[in-house]
Design an enzyme around this catalytic site. Structure first.
Site, PDB file in Angstrom:
ATOM      1  N   MET A   1       0.826  -1.206   0.000  1.00 30.86           N
ATOM      2  CA  MET A   1       0.000   0.000   0.000  1.00 30.86           C
ATOM      3  C   MET A   1       0.860   1.256   0.000  1.00 30.86           C
ATOM      4  SD  MET A   1      -2.829   1.109   2.890  1.00 30.86           S
ATOM      5  CE  MET A   1      -1.624   1.413   4.186  1.00 30.86           C
TER       6      MET A   1
ATOM      7  N   SER B   1       3.822  -6.727   2.086  1.00 28.88           N
ATOM      8  CA  SER B   1       2.586  -6.283   2.741  1.00 28.88           C
ATOM      9  C   SER B   1       1.383  -6.780   1.941  1.00 28.88           C
ATOM     10  CB  SER B   1       2.601  -4.763   2.898  1.00 28.88           C
ATOM     11  OG  SER B   1       1.629  -4.333   3.814  1.00 28.88           O
TER      12      SER B   1
ATOM     13  N   ASP C   1       5.814  -4.659  14.389  1.00 30.71           N
ATOM     14  CA  ASP C   1       4.985  -4.050  13.346  1.00 30.71           C
ATOM     15  C   ASP C   1       3.971  -3.093  13.953  1.00 30.71           C
ATOM     16  OD1 ASP C   1       3.362  -3.551  11.034  1.00 30.71           O
ATOM     17  OD2 ASP C   1       4.080  -5.439  10.203  1.00 30.71           O
TER      18      ASP C   1
ATOM     19  N   HIS D   1       7.298  -2.687  10.388  1.00 29.96           N
ATOM     20  CA  HIS D   1       6.750  -3.177   9.133  1.00 29.96           C
ATOM     21  C   HIS D   1       7.734  -3.038   7.971  1.00 29.96           C
ATOM     22  CE1 HIS D   1       3.442  -4.570   6.702  1.00 29.96           C
ATOM     23  NE2 HIS D   1       3.536  -3.539   5.893  1.00 29.96           N
TER      24      HIS D   1
END
Length: 303
Positions: free
Chosen positions: A37, A111, A229, A285
């Site tokens: 994203m 992701s 994360d 992340h």
């Protein structure tokens, strides 16, 4: 020019690898990347760097980084606004038409790109995906967007509010990417009926046997969880776990879930065959070093 010891070792190592492929008459297995994203196929600080590392460590490898749109701006926008099923269909077509991939390829998803590539593996068996590497992928979806990318801060805040109230309306499901893997554990039945993407590829309502059989063809399914994360809720989704149904506090692992016990995706069978791998990184992340990536992903699963 005088080279340091580390440079000599690296160069000799690369020459040795190249010599091996030359003598063996083998071509490295191609690699397909799909970004997450707010990212794109080719930013120099993200997947552009990953591509460079792969090409340096695996001489002669063909690396395809998926771009959804005509340019990088469209690619980023489509990571928010283009229906995931349409994206997967487009990618399947691209991969089929790419002559370099005809004998198969390895895939690395970053992701949300990880669950999208899993959908490719399940829906499009040709060309065959050999190994799937999931870096921070949310395979049981997310229930929160706690830490949006700084450049998209306003957009993410608005998206978060929208998903909390109307994630499973037909319009939102068709238009917003993150809604398509939004998994509300307080509304399990609504999620299963309303999710146009995640509930489908996870065989939540009905078992699509082709999804099971295609996924089981993988040699390895590698899931990497980032222990600190701050973007994925819950983090256990990166290992295919999630909240226990009906609440959003206690989690259950993949092995404790009905999805695994009923083997709705063939994961139990794959696990017994040693095809599932659960790795972790002590970072936020998608934060990992080149050394970790080389030692744990390239050397073990991509050479």
């Amino acid at each position: 020019m005088v080279l340091g010891c580390n440079q000599v070792v690296m160069i000799c190592g690369l020459l040795t690898i190249a010599a091996f492929y030359s003598v063996a008459g083998e071509t490295p297995v191609p690699i397909v990347l799909w970004h997450g994203m707010g990212d794109s196929c080719c930013f120099s600080y993200s997947l552009g760097q990953i591509k460079n590392i792969l090409e340096a460590r695996i001489p002669g490898v063909y690396v395809k980084s998926i771009k959804i749109g005509n340019n990088l701006v469209e690619d980023v926008e489509n990571s928010y606004f283009k229906n995931v099923n349409e994206q997967v269909q487009q990618v399947c077509k691209e991969l089929t038409e790419d002559e370099a991939l005809k004998n198969g390829y390895n895939a690395i998803g970053f992701s949300q790109g990880a669950q999208f590539l899993r959908a490719v593996a399940q829906r499009c068996s040709s060309p065959p995906m050999k190994n799937l590497i999931s870096l921070g992928g949310q395979h049981q979806g997310v229930y929160g967007l706690p830490n949006c990318a700084s450049l998209q801060h306003y957009l993410c805040n608005q998206l978060r509010k929208l998903l909390n109230y109307a994630a499973y309306s037909k319009y939102i499901q068709e238009k917003f990417v993150q809604a398509e893997y939004w998994h509300d554990p307080l509304k399990e039945s609504i999620y299963k009926k309303g999710s146009v993407f995640l509930a489908d590829i996870n065989n939540e309502l009905h078992v699509n046997e082709s999804y099971r059989e295609n996924l089981k063809k993988l040699k390895n399914f590698v899931m990497v969880k980032f222990e600190k994360d701050s973007m994925v809720e819950p983090r256990i989704s990166e290992w295919f776990g999630f909240y226990k149904p009906g609440q959003a506090v206690e989690i259950e692992t993949l092995h404790e879930s009905n999805l695994y016990k009923e083997d709705r995706l063939g994961l139990k069978e794959m696990d017994a065959a040693g095809k599932l791998h659960f790795l972790s990184v002590d970072g936020n992340h998608l934060q990992f070093t080149d050394e970790w990536f080389t030692n744990n992903i390239i050397d073990k699963f991509l050479r």
